[in-house]
Design an enzyme around this catalytic site. Structure first.
Site, mmCIF file in Angstrom:
data_model
loop_
_atom_site.group_PDB
_atom_site.id
_atom_site.type_symbol
_atom_site.label_atom_id
_atom_site.label_comp_id
_atom_site.label_asym_id
_atom_site.label_seq_id
_atom_site.Cartn_x
_atom_site.Cartn_y
_atom_site.Cartn_z
ATOM 1 N NE ARG A 292 -2.625 -2.299 2.612
ATOM 2 C CZ ARG A 292 -2.886 -2.588 3.875
ATOM 3 N NH1 ARG A 292 -3.614 -1.783 4.593
ATOM 4 N NH2 ARG A 292 -2.418 -3.699 4.413
ATOM 5 C CD GLU B 53 0.100 -10.408 18.244
ATOM 6 O OE1 GLU B 53 -0.464 -9.867 17.279
ATOM 7 O OE2 GLU B 53 -0.462 -10.657 19.316
HETATM 8 P P1 AMP Z 1 3.507 -2.362 11.467
HETATM 9 O O1 AMP Z 1 4.748 -2.936 10.876
HETATM 10 O O2 AMP Z 1 2.971 -3.145 12.623
HETATM 11 O O3 AMP Z 1 3.643 -0.880 11.777
HETATM 12 O O4 AMP Z 1 2.368 -2.511 10.369
HETATM 13 C C1 AMP Z 1 2.292 -1.620 9.327
HETATM 14 C C2 AMP Z 1 1.952 -2.300 8.042
HETATM 15 O O5 AMP Z 1 0.876 -3.212 8.195
HETATM 16 C C3 AMP Z 1 1.529 -1.259 7.047
HETATM 17 O O6 AMP Z 1 2.174 -1.548 5.813
HETATM 18 C C4 AMP Z 1 0.023 -1.384 6.967
HETATM 19 O O7 AMP Z 1 -0.376 -1.386 5.614
HETATM 20 C C5 AMP Z 1 -0.324 -2.699 7.638
HETATM 21 N N1 AMP Z 1 -1.278 -2.568 8.752
HETATM 22 C C6 AMP Z 1 -1.029 -2.814 10.067
HETATM 23 N N2 AMP Z 1 -2.123 -2.666 10.805
HETATM 24 C C7 AMP Z 1 -3.103 -2.281 9.978
HETATM 25 C C8 AMP Z 1 -4.496 -1.949 10.148
HETATM 26 N N3 AMP Z 1 -5.090 -1.964 11.355
HETATM 27 N N4 AMP Z 1 -5.193 -1.595 9.058
HETATM 28 C C9 AMP Z 1 -4.610 -1.573 7.844
HETATM 29 N N5 AMP Z 1 -3.326 -1.870 7.617
HETATM 30 C C10 AMP Z 1 -2.573 -2.224 8.664
#
Ligand code: AMP
Length: 185
Positions: free
Chosen positions: A73, A110
């Protein structure tokens, strides 16, 4: 169908189009669905202008040489942001997608592990990079992308996301690297 008027959306109104989908892709997760935002060109344009501002100085001049977008995205927003700033776009991709020599970073999820890669010749010393993604959750994805930029010898000028899930404190994973968020929830 009539074309939308340019300027019809403020950034706030555009972000209001992002839909909460409870329990997707698994129970307990509230998924931020950007599809309704992508469906409205004037809203998307407002958000792209907002993201691109993170790559400009006080005079409004482009202050970066490259935009990095994170699969997948981050590509949707990173490419138009790079165009708006008139700089090169560099993709950070899931493993095995990029040909040639790559830098690779793995980080903990996780459950299990995720890997991201960038081509070694995509960036070099002296480059100033804006890293773009849609949502900041735990911060692992953005932190890994920042790490990949550093491994190329380039400098991260900043990071920018549409939405920061504040309760997960992903910002902490970025340390001293600047983070701009269009909305914190
Ligand atoms: P993180 O590495 O945990 O910060 O997760 C970020 C990545 O996961 C991004 O590329 C987001 O597109 C996706 N992501 C994580 N949580 C969500 C959520 N609640 N809704 C949509 N996309 C998410």
């Amino acid at each position: 169908m009539t074309a939308e008027e340019p300027g019809a959306y403020t950034i706030e109104a555009a972000l209001d189009l992002i839909r909460d989908v409870p329990d997707f892709p698994e129970p307990g997760i509230v998924f931020k669905d950007i599809a309704p935002l992508l469906a409205h060109p004037a809203a998307l344009a407002a958000v792209v202008r907002g993201l691109a501002a993170a790559g400009r100085d006080e005079q409004g001049l482009t202050a970066v040489t490259h935009v990095v977008g994170v699969e997948s995205r981050g590509f949707l927003f990173g490419v138009p942001v790079a165009q708006a700033l008139d700089v090169a776009f560099v993709p950070v991709r899931k493993p095995g997608k990029l040909p040639g020599e790559v830098h690779r970073v793995s980080y903990a999820l996780e459950y299990g592990e995720e890997v991201l890669e960038v081509q070694t010749d995509a960036l070099t010393a002296g480059d100033r990079v804006l890293v773009v993604d849609d949502v900041l959750a735990t911060g692992g994805t953005l932190a890994a992308s920042v790490d990949l930029v550093a491994r190329c010898g380039a400098e991260v000028a900043g990071t920018v996301v549409l939405l920061e899930l504040g309760f997960l404190d992903g910002r902490a994973a970025l340390g001293d690297v600047g983070l701009t968020t269009l909305r914190r929830v």
